[in-house]
Scaffold this active site. Structure first.
Site, PDB file in Angstrom:
ATOM      1  N   THR A   1       0.814  -1.373   0.075  1.00 47.02           N
ATOM      2  CA  THR A   1      -0.277   0.073  -0.096  1.00 47.02           C
ATOM      3  C   THR A   1       0.430   1.383   0.067  1.00 47.02           C
ATOM      4  OG1 THR A   1      -1.654   1.293   1.260  1.00 47.02           O
ATOM      5  CG2 THR A   1      -0.047   0.199   2.673  1.00 47.02           C
ATOM      6  N   ARG A   2       0.486   2.584  -0.722  1.00 49.43           N
ATOM      7  CA  ARG A   2       0.981   3.579  -0.224  1.00 49.43           C
ATOM      8  C   ARG A   2      -0.366   4.957   0.211  1.00 49.43           C
ATOM      9  NH1 ARG A   2      -0.785   4.384  -6.090  1.00 49.43           N
ATOM     10  NH2 ARG A   2      -2.602   6.199  -6.329  1.00 49.43           N
TER      11      ARG A   2
ATOM     12  N   HIS B   1      -7.594   1.466   5.748  1.00 44.92           N
ATOM     13  CA  HIS B   1      -9.028   1.899   6.367  1.00 44.92           C
ATOM     14  C   HIS B   1      -9.508   0.430   6.229  1.00 44.92           C
ATOM     15  CE1 HIS B   1      -9.419   1.266   1.770  1.00 44.92           C
ATOM     16  NE2 HIS B   1      -9.020   1.952   1.581  1.00 44.92           N
TER      17      HIS B   1
ATOM     18  N   HIS C   1      -8.997  -1.870   3.179  1.00 46.31           N
ATOM     19  CA  HIS C   1      -7.584  -2.954   3.644  1.00 46.31           C
ATOM     20  C   HIS C   1      -7.755  -4.076   4.514  1.00 46.31           C
ATOM     21  CE1 HIS C   1      -5.731   1.171   1.675  1.00 46.31           C
ATOM     22  NE2 HIS C   1      -6.537  -0.034   0.799  1.00 46.31           N
TER      23      HIS C   1
ATOM     24  N   ARG D   1      -8.804  -3.861  -5.686  1.00 46.44           N
ATOM     25  CA  ARG D   1      -8.854  -3.243  -6.751  1.00 46.44           C
ATOM     26  C   ARG D   1      -8.253  -2.462  -7.159  1.00 46.44           C
ATOM     27  NH1 ARG D   1     -11.351   2.258  -5.623  1.00 46.44           N
ATOM     28  NH2 ARG D   1     -11.794   2.064  -7.254  1.00 46.44           N
TER      29      ARG D   1
END
Length: 391
Positions: free
Chosen positions: A200-201, A205, A208, A294
């Site tokens: 992740t960058r 939330h 995730h 996604r």
């Protein structure tokens, strides 16, 4: 799990690439430092230097020669046929390249002028920037951040094996600097045979969290591996994202089944191609599985919602050596009062809570908490402090 391009022999994996200079090598390089031609690395090139040196880009031992580059760009394979989706190159101007001699050493400095590595120069070659952009990024639009980097960089690629002068502690996250050899050792010490990696960058939330925990139901452990290299200016800073992970791990995850470590790579924003790239990196770190959600590594509207999942079908089963775990977009279902996807939720679109990143940033800047269905309140509070400059 063997590194990418390596093999298992009698249950023992081939070694990771290691291009960190020994003390004797470092001393020799330092003795020649003032007499070597210099090339200055930008932030992304320095990240690539480090990733090559620590084995995260195995089997690469340096910046790509022309044969590899010319096959990776159109075909997502090195010259020997091994899957590889992103060109790893050191691009300079003609003026910088001209005096450099093939077969000689080149001193690599970071953007502060500090001596950080050495290139054993084997080739100099020109390349087609538009061809690279269209193949790797699926667009030649200069508004795309990855394309802009390609168009702004020099016209000559320098190739050759590299040496990193010294592996230094990360200035912000030294305790989370877990290089591939160390992550593999930690997985083994925990007795984990199956490990899922998560890239992740963005701040974590509820969506995730949901897909991570779904994945954790089927594997021994989770390797949370947020990227802390160069990102877009409007992305949430790495220190804020790391604090969010610390908070959520403390309150909402089992402590013995998660390892948090940093990924020092730079973002390319190459969407589908970068999903393959991220999976191969996690394979080198020792992961057996990799979560693909996604619009993985996407930006703007350049890629379809699930293009980053579809690209895995372009490789034969087992060819990548790591198993992708595909997830649809998760949301809070107001019917079942839980996180879900369209595969499990009976709700209509109007009964689902999922906010865009833009909307969430607007709320945070106003000091307003996003709904608890979207973000854990402790994480949202931390983001508000950061967005309002109160870190």
């Amino acid at each position: 799990m063997a590194p990418h391009g390596g093999k298992l022999v009698d249950g023992v994996a081939s070694p990771l690439v290691n291009r960190i200079a020994s003390p004797a090598q470092k001393a020799e390089f330092l003795s020649k430092a003032e007499h070597l031609p210099r090339v200055e690395l930008d932030e992304r090139a320095f990240s690539d230097l480090v990733m090559i040196a620590i084995g995260a880009f195995s089997p690469l031992t340096g910046f790509m020669p022309e044969a590899d580059y010319n096959n990776v760009v159109p075909n997502m394979r090195l010259a020997n046929g091994l899957p590889w989706s992103i060109p790893i190159t050191l691009s300079v101007t003609e003026a910088v390249a001209a005096p450099l001699e093939i077969g000689a050493l080149v001193r690599l400095d970071d953007n502060t002028g500090r001596f950080v590595g050495v290139l054993e120069l084997s080739e100099k070659y020109t390349y087609d920037k538009q061809k690279e952009a269209i193949n790797v990024y699926r667009t030649d639009d200069e508004k795309h951040p990855g394309v802009k980097v390609v168009y702004d960089q020099g016209n000559v690629n320098l190739a050759g094996a590299i040496w990193l002068l010294e592996r230094e502690a990360h200035p912000q996250f030294p305790t989370y600097q877990i290089d591939p050899a160390a992550s593999r050792a930690q997985f083994q010490a925990k007795g984990w045979n199956t490990i899922v990696g998560f890239q992740t960058r963005n701040p974590i939330h509820r969506a995730h969290e949901y897909i991570q925990k779904c994945a954790m139901e089927t594997v021994d452990g989770l390797f949370l591996h947020p990227l802390v290299g160069a990102t877009k200016e409007d992305d949430i800073p790495a220190d804020v994202r790391m604090r969010c992970y610390e908070i959520i791990l403390e309150h909402y995850y089992p402590s013995d089944r998660v390892i948090l470590g940093i990924n020092p790579a730079a973002m390319r924003y190459a969407g589908p191609r970068e999903a393959i790239f991220h999976a191969l990196i996690r394979k080198n770190y020792g992961c057996t599985h990799f979560i693909v959600g996604r619009d993985h590594a996407g930006v703007g509207d350049y890629y379809g919602t699930y293009d980053a999942q579809h690209i895995f079908s372009e490789f034969e089963p087992g060819e990548l050596g790591i198993t992708p775990m595909m997830f649809e977009h998760a949301f809070y279902c107001q019917v079942t009062k839980s996180m879900a996807t369209t595969k499990t939720s009976p709700s209509t679109p109007e009964q689902r809570v999922h906010l865009s990143g833009t909307k969430v940033r607007e709320l945070l800047r106003k000091g307003e908490l996003p709904p608890p269905e979207f973000s854990r309140p402790e994480v949202a509070a931390e983001l508000i402090r950061a967005m309002q400059g109160n870190t």
